[in-house]
Design a protein around this motif. Sequence first.
Motif, PDB file in Angstrom:
ATOM      1  N   ALA A 153      50.141  33.217  27.376  1.00 55.16           N
ATOM      2  CA  ALA A 153      48.894  32.659  27.254  1.00 55.16           C
ATOM      3  C   ALA A 153      48.770  31.089  28.043  1.00 55.16           C
ATOM      4  CB  ALA A 153      48.832  31.964  25.441  1.00 55.16           C
ATOM      5  N   GLU A 154      47.596  31.331  28.370  1.00 55.34           N
ATOM      6  CA  GLU A 154      47.120  30.315  29.471  1.00 55.34           C
ATOM      7  C   GLU A 154      46.160  29.966  29.418  1.00 55.34           C
ATOM      8  OE1 GLU A 154      47.436  31.752  33.556  1.00 55.34           O
ATOM      9  OE2 GLU A 154      46.576  33.249  33.013  1.00 55.34           O
ATOM     10  N   LYS A 155      45.319  28.811  29.574  1.00 58.95           N
ATOM     11  CA  LYS A 155      44.391  27.541  29.389  1.00 58.95           C
ATOM     12  C   LYS A 155      43.598  28.969  30.032  1.00 58.95           C
ATOM     13  CE  LYS A 155      43.465  23.875  27.382  1.00 58.95           C
ATOM     14  NZ  LYS A 155      44.115  23.770  26.486  1.00 58.95           N
ATOM     15  N   ASP A 156      43.724  29.058  31.740  1.00 60.68           N
ATOM     16  CA  ASP A 156      42.995  29.605  32.247  1.00 60.68           C
ATOM     17  C   ASP A 156      42.089  30.752  32.270  1.00 60.68           C
ATOM     18  OD1 ASP A 156      43.239  26.969  34.397  1.00 60.68           O
ATOM     19  OD2 ASP A 156      44.243  28.168  35.352  1.00 60.68           O
ATOM     20  N   LYS A 157      41.412  31.313  31.937  1.00 62.25           N
ATOM     21  CA  LYS A 157      40.995  32.932  31.511  1.00 62.25           C
ATOM     22  C   LYS A 157      41.301  33.911  32.328  1.00 62.25           C
ATOM     23  CE  LYS A 157      36.679  35.555  29.935  1.00 62.25           C
ATOM     24  NZ  LYS A 157      35.418  35.442  30.874  1.00 62.25           N
ATOM     25  N   PRO A 158      41.943  34.648  32.654  1.00 62.81           N
ATOM     26  CA  PRO A 158      42.332  35.979  33.237  1.00 62.81           C
ATOM     27  C   PRO A 158      41.448  36.704  33.364  1.00 62.81           C
ATOM     28  CG  PRO A 158      42.939  36.518  31.195  1.00 62.81           C
ATOM     29  CD  PRO A 158      42.445  35.540  30.651  1.00 62.81           C
ATOM     30  N   GLU A 159      41.112  37.077  35.008  1.00 65.59           N
ATOM     31  CA  GLU A 159      39.811  37.168  35.739  1.00 65.59           C
ATOM     32  C   GLU A 159      39.775  38.131  35.341  1.00 65.59           C
ATOM     33  OE1 GLU A 159      39.378  37.710  40.219  1.00 65.59           O
ATOM     34  OE2 GLU A 159      40.065  35.693  40.244  1.00 65.59           O
ATOM     35  N   SER A 160      38.026  38.921  34.912  1.00 75.02           N
ATOM     36  CA  SER A 160      38.278  40.011  34.218  1.00 75.02           C
ATOM     37  C   SER A 160      38.380  41.325  35.728  1.00 75.02           C
ATOM     38  CB  SER A 160      36.720  39.868  33.981  1.00 75.02           C
ATOM     39  OG  SER A 160      35.868  39.253  33.678  1.00 75.02           O
ATOM     40  N   VAL A 161      38.763  42.385  35.350  1.00 70.65           N
ATOM     41  CA  VAL A 161      38.652  43.554  36.515  1.00 70.65           C
ATOM     42  C   VAL A 161      37.240  43.883  36.575  1.00 70.65           C
ATOM     43  CG1 VAL A 161      39.784  45.765  37.456  1.00 70.65           C
ATOM     44  CG2 VAL A 161      40.885  43.837  35.235  1.00 70.65           C
ATOM     45  N   ARG A 162      37.013  43.031  37.799  1.00 68.71           N
ATOM     46  CA  ARG A 162      35.328  43.626  37.732  1.00 68.71           C
ATOM     47  C   ARG A 162      35.184  44.967  38.629  1.00 68.71           C
ATOM     48  NH1 ARG A 162      31.574  39.327  37.938  1.00 68.71           N
ATOM     49  NH2 ARG A 162      32.225  37.712  36.935  1.00 68.71           N
ATOM     50  N   GLY A 163      35.959  46.630  38.509  1.00 62.51           N
ATOM     51  CA  GLY A 163      36.114  47.786  38.900  1.00 62.51           C
ATOM     52  C   GLY A 163      36.630  48.484  38.444  1.00 62.51           C
ATOM     53  N   GLY A 164      37.494  49.168  38.934  1.00 60.06           N
ATOM     54  CA  GLY A 164      38.279  49.818  38.418  1.00 60.06           C
ATOM     55  C   GLY A 164      38.638  51.543  38.616  1.00 60.06           C
ATOM     56  N   ILE A 165      38.716  52.624  38.002  1.00 63.10           N
ATOM     57  CA  ILE A 165      38.989  53.961  38.063  1.00 63.10           C
ATOM     58  C   ILE A 165      38.121  54.810  37.906  1.00 63.10           C
ATOM     59  CG2 ILE A 165      41.213  55.549  39.342  1.00 63.10           C
ATOM     60  CD1 ILE A 165      42.724  53.499  37.891  1.00 63.10           C
TER      61      ILE A 165
ATOM     62  N   SER B  89      47.697  46.968  39.762  1.00 62.54           N
ATOM     63  CA  SER B  89      48.101  46.360  40.884  1.00 62.54           C
ATOM     64  C   SER B  89      47.185  46.081  41.895  1.00 62.54           C
ATOM     65  CB  SER B  89      49.559  46.488  41.355  1.00 62.54           C
ATOM     66  OG  SER B  89      49.987  45.260  41.649  1.00 62.54           O
ATOM     67  N   PHE B  90      46.806  46.941  42.341  1.00 57.69           N
ATOM     68  CA  PHE B  90      45.302  46.989  43.627  1.00 57.69           C
ATOM     69  C   PHE B  90      44.280  46.003  42.288  1.00 57.69           C
ATOM     70  CE2 PHE B  90      41.901  48.707  44.942  1.00 57.69           C
ATOM     71  CZ  PHE B  90      41.374  48.106  46.353  1.00 57.69           C
ATOM     72  N   LEU B  91      44.484  46.451  41.440  1.00 56.25           N
ATOM     73  CA  LEU B  91      42.481  45.756  40.485  1.00 56.25           C
ATOM     74  C   LEU B  91      43.201  44.580  40.281  1.00 56.25           C
ATOM     75  CD1 LEU B  91      42.005  49.478  38.628  1.00 56.25           C
ATOM     76  CD2 LEU B  91      40.916  48.687  40.574  1.00 56.25           C
ATOM     77  N   LYS B  92      43.891  44.200  40.603  1.00 61.77           N
ATOM     78  CA  LYS B  92      44.485  43.456  40.051  1.00 61.77           C
ATOM     79  C   LYS B  92      44.315  42.099  38.089  1.00 61.77           C
ATOM     80  CE  LYS B  92      44.199  40.336  43.515  1.00 61.77           C
ATOM     81  NZ  LYS B  92      45.285  41.407  45.229  1.00 61.77           N
ATOM     82  N   LEU B  93      45.230  43.721  37.602  1.00 62.54           N
ATOM     83  CA  LEU B  93      44.663  43.611  36.040  1.00 62.54           C
ATOM     84  C   LEU B  93      45.918  42.862  35.135  1.00 62.54           C
ATOM     85  CD1 LEU B  93      43.138  44.472  33.664  1.00 62.54           C
ATOM     86  CD2 LEU B  93      44.887  46.646  34.112  1.00 62.54           C
ATOM     87  N   LYS B  94      46.135  41.610  34.987  1.00 59.76           N
ATOM     88  CA  LYS B  94      47.043  41.450  34.558  1.00 59.76           C
ATOM     89  C   LYS B  94      47.776  41.675  32.975  1.00 59.76           C
ATOM     90  CE  LYS B  94      46.912  35.873  36.054  1.00 59.76           C
ATOM     91  NZ  LYS B  94      47.163  34.823  35.662  1.00 59.76           N
ATOM     92  N   PRO B  95      48.734  42.216  32.698  1.00 60.03           N
ATOM     93  CA  PRO B  95      50.416  40.639  33.656  1.00 60.03           C
ATOM     94  C   PRO B  95      50.815  42.254  34.620  1.00 60.03           C
ATOM     95  CG  PRO B  95      50.545  42.032  31.409  1.00 60.03           C
ATOM     96  CD  PRO B  95      49.334  42.227  31.425  1.00 60.03           C
ATOM     97  N   PHE B  96      50.216  43.008  35.249  1.00 62.62           N
ATOM     98  CA  PHE B  96      50.519  44.248  35.410  1.00 62.62           C
ATOM     99  C   PHE B  96      50.730  44.296  37.204  1.00 62.62           C
ATOM    100  CE2 PHE B  96      48.507  46.673  31.507  1.00 62.62           C
ATOM    101  CZ  PHE B  96      49.318  46.214  30.739  1.00 62.62           C
ATOM    102  N   THR B  97      50.427  43.179  37.349  1.00 65.34           N
ATOM    103  CA  THR B  97      49.944  43.020  38.888  1.00 65.34           C
ATOM    104  C   THR B  97      52.026  42.922  39.289  1.00 65.34           C
ATOM    105  OG1 THR B  97      50.040  40.827  38.808  1.00 65.34           O
ATOM    106  CG2 THR B  97      48.084  42.063  39.866  1.00 65.34           C
ATOM    107  N   ALA B  98      52.621  42.346  38.057  1.00 63.31           N
ATOM    108  CA  ALA B  98      54.117  42.502  38.512  1.00 63.31           C
ATOM    109  C   ALA B  98      54.584  43.924  38.399  1.00 63.31           C
ATOM    110  CB  ALA B  98      54.696  41.060  37.776  1.00 63.31           C
ATOM    111  N   ARG B  99      55.952  44.477  38.298  1.00 59.73           N
ATOM    112  CA  ARG B  99      55.956  45.659  38.351  1.00 59.73           C
ATOM    113  C   ARG B  99      56.540  45.300  36.860  1.00 59.73           C
ATOM    114  NH1 ARG B  99      58.247  50.496  41.265  1.00 59.73           N
ATOM    115  NH2 ARG B  99      58.997  49.280  42.628  1.00 59.73           N
TER     116      ARG B  99
END
Length: 952
Positions: free
Chosen positions: A268-280, A558-568
């Motif tokens: 959990a964190e205070k900061d809002k996780p960035e929306s994935v403004r994109g996709g496949i 990871s390219f899409l910067k989808l948290k928490p998956f950016t770290a494998r």
Amino acid sequence: MSWGFMRDSSLRRVLSVQYGRSGSQHSPVNLFFDTEPDNLPSTNDSSSADEDLDSLVLFGMLRGNVVGLRYYTGVVNNNEMVALQREPNNPYDRNAVKVNNVNGEQVGHIKKELAAALAHIMDRNLAKLEGTVPYGAQNAYTMPVNLSFWGREENKNIVIDLMKKYGFKLGPLPQGGSQAQPRLSIPLLPAVQMTTEQLKTEFDKLFEDLKEDDKTRELEPSKAVETSLLPHQKQALAWMVSRENSKELPPFWEQRNNFYYCTLTNFAEKDKPESVRGGILADDMGLGKTLSIIALILTNFHDGKPFPVGHGIYGNYSLEEHSVARDDSRKSSNKKQARRKADGTNEKSGSSKGKTETAPKRQKAKYSLSDSEEEDQWIPRKVKAPSACNIVDDDQFAMALFGGPSTVKQKTKKKGTVKTVTDNPSKCEVQNHPRTTLIICPLSVLSNWIDQFEQHVKADAKLNIYIYYGPERNKNPDFLSKQDVVLTTYNVVTHDYSTESPVHKIRWLRVVLDEGHTIRNPNAQQTKAVHSLDSERRWVLTGTPIQNSLKDLWSILSFLKLKPFTAREWWHRTIQRPVSMGDQGGLRRLQALIKNITLRRTKTTKVKGKPVLQLPERKVYIQHLKLSPEERKIYESMQNEGKAIISRYFNEGTVLTHYADVLAVLVRLRQICCHPHLVPTSLSSALSASSTPGELQEKLVNKIKMVLSSGSDEECSICLDSLNMPVITRCAHVFCKACICQVIRITKPNAVCPMCRGELYLEHLVECPEDECDLGDSQNNNQTWMSSSKITALMHALTEQKEKDPNIKSIIVSQFTAFLSLIETALRESSFTFTRLDGSMNQKKRTDAIQSFQSSHYDSPTIMLLSLKAGGVGLNLTAASRVFLMDPAWNPAAEEQCFDRCHRLGQTKEVIITKFVVKDSVEENMLKIQNKKRELAAGAFGGNNISQLPVK
DNA sequence: ACCGCCGGGTGCC
DNA sequence: ACCGCCGGGTGCC
């Protein structure tokens, strides 16, 4: 439903867990060919350990302690996953092991006694360690951590003993230590695993619901889009726009009180996780992914507003030289054609008014930004747009754009604050908001993008497009970030990665990866280079999203910067491993994830009850031909000669051991049906006995070529799959190298040929030189050219067709490349324009040929000469709507595949196929035999009745 | 840390 | 007392 390609392969990967090691590639036989895992207590490098992440087993678990919490800021929740990281350079303890939370912030250290044991294991890579903290919240000084040990089976006892030596006992976790795994039962219990069948069904369902809810909404594109969109493309547009403007939380995140909570890791964190403004965007080939993206660029240009249309003047254009490898085959709509000349010289291409030309060389010298001029900045100036898209892509076009006294570039010596004053409505945004869409694609499709922009963008939308490619490309970040679109390739982006390039400095409006599966290797430089691009809006276009396994998907996520998956690690722990172990929860999560970020339609997807695309009809005609008297004479003589040879083999009982010779006779007869010049004067040269090893070798190579080109045995009779690295035996039978090696190894020392039971030795196997399997070498190319009955029939059909509709394009297919060469002469005589694709061409030549043929440019060739086996299933020749199959193949599937190269997504016309068949010849027999090709060698030749021979 | 450990102060009941 | 016990100082690796 669809995605069979993906399902098969990923299933194989998934199921490989049960086999132990993964790695079966093509045939079942290959299962046995797996290299044995080395049994050394491994000190494997991490990369190879990475590869096999899925095949690790759980050794056991252990409760440990995290200490030193008060010194670090990383906080964790109850049941949150944590990562363990060795810290060998810690000044107090070289065994130190850090504990980090999901965000990578340090929580504390593993207590030193345990750390000593863990360091031992981690440094030797004997096991991977994963932690969860059962009571992570509100600990002031220490907290417990549950550790799981994962590793290769053969290291299990080593690790357990080692831990025992340090005084720790691995085991199931003391009860009450619940797992952070999202309700994942520990896969120690095989009972919860799904059966293979269930798993398959689940994969089937995975993408089924993708078209529900908001994905069926349609959005009208901006007026700047010239082409009218099909319903499914409007759906794609609506979906993409809504994703780009969405503020919704990424999947697996919830808002809880004042925190944002990840339900997968319990982070959990205070900061809002960035929306994935994109996709496949994973639509099938031919459904218009490119057009959809162009529509997106134009429709969601800024703050949800479309790209402006109808302004006569535009700015933001600096005059830079650039270069790009391009042919002249690109499509141009008629009204745009005028500006480009086909011959590629420095000709004027003045479709727009008031321009003057300058020689490109001079321009280059004058305007290119050399290092010494680096501080100079060009002031963009007003230019009258010559066409819809200001594609800066070659010298003459640059000239057309920039030449002329009224548009002479100005430059200033002042650094910094160069204000761009233009009439462009979006000028103000340049400084504050990214404006530019970066599109990255493989070089082979670069020109396609250019064509598509030209085709689909309305003429009065002044869309600036810059091709960032070639040694002279403009690396000025100011210049690039003033474009609307920058088009480049993976190689360029990768190359620039090392040199602090503008591409990696600029904040892009959006980044689009075309053929996004090319970044699937997480360790590749290319992948890293692409991941480090800066943009909020990230899109991946692909027709094959999960090509080999879930691993491929990670790179994209990871390219899409989808948290928490950016770290494998988090991807692997929460999805990849659970799924590969058959955990239903894992599959559900994967499904939810895919559903959230992917839009995929296939040709069978329906929109409002109708298929997305309907293929036009396909008709197959067989045209029977008579040989001329001269040809007939040659044919019969060859047939008699062949009959005599085969009778002799038959009487000797050696037909099977002379399999290739028999095929050779058939090939010669088939060649005569096409053109007498294809055949050497006598059979004896091909069939003569030979004694020296050198001769034997050469003869075998010739035989393998013959067998392969005869088309009779494209499949290996051991694995029943298509030939993979074909080799030929002394008895002239062809198998996959791996398959026949396997046979020899198992049946040693009494190995016999599976086809004829002849002697079989590993040393005698002869490989076929790559890509030389065409029997194309015309032995008689010195003869003066003449036509043949078949060629005459073909030319007649072509001429008639040209008179009816000169725009129709045709494919001419033969198995004999030498025949294609003979046809070339006939085409030239009748002034047909053609191109050619055969197995001898390298990749560059192939793509060039395909592109020039597919182009709608006015001087694009109307005929493609195609060798039957050239190109894979992916080959797209939809520009053609006529197919002439010059000679029948043994394998009807090979013919079908060939037809499908133009009768596929993207084909708009009815497809007419003509098969030429010579009456009273081996070709007629081939038609009869096509359906039982497998019996040919064993049945027709092995039978006792010689009259079964397809030699009349 | 509402612990453990350290080491100084202290010493019958 | 070369002990036990007390209680303060202290605290990751």
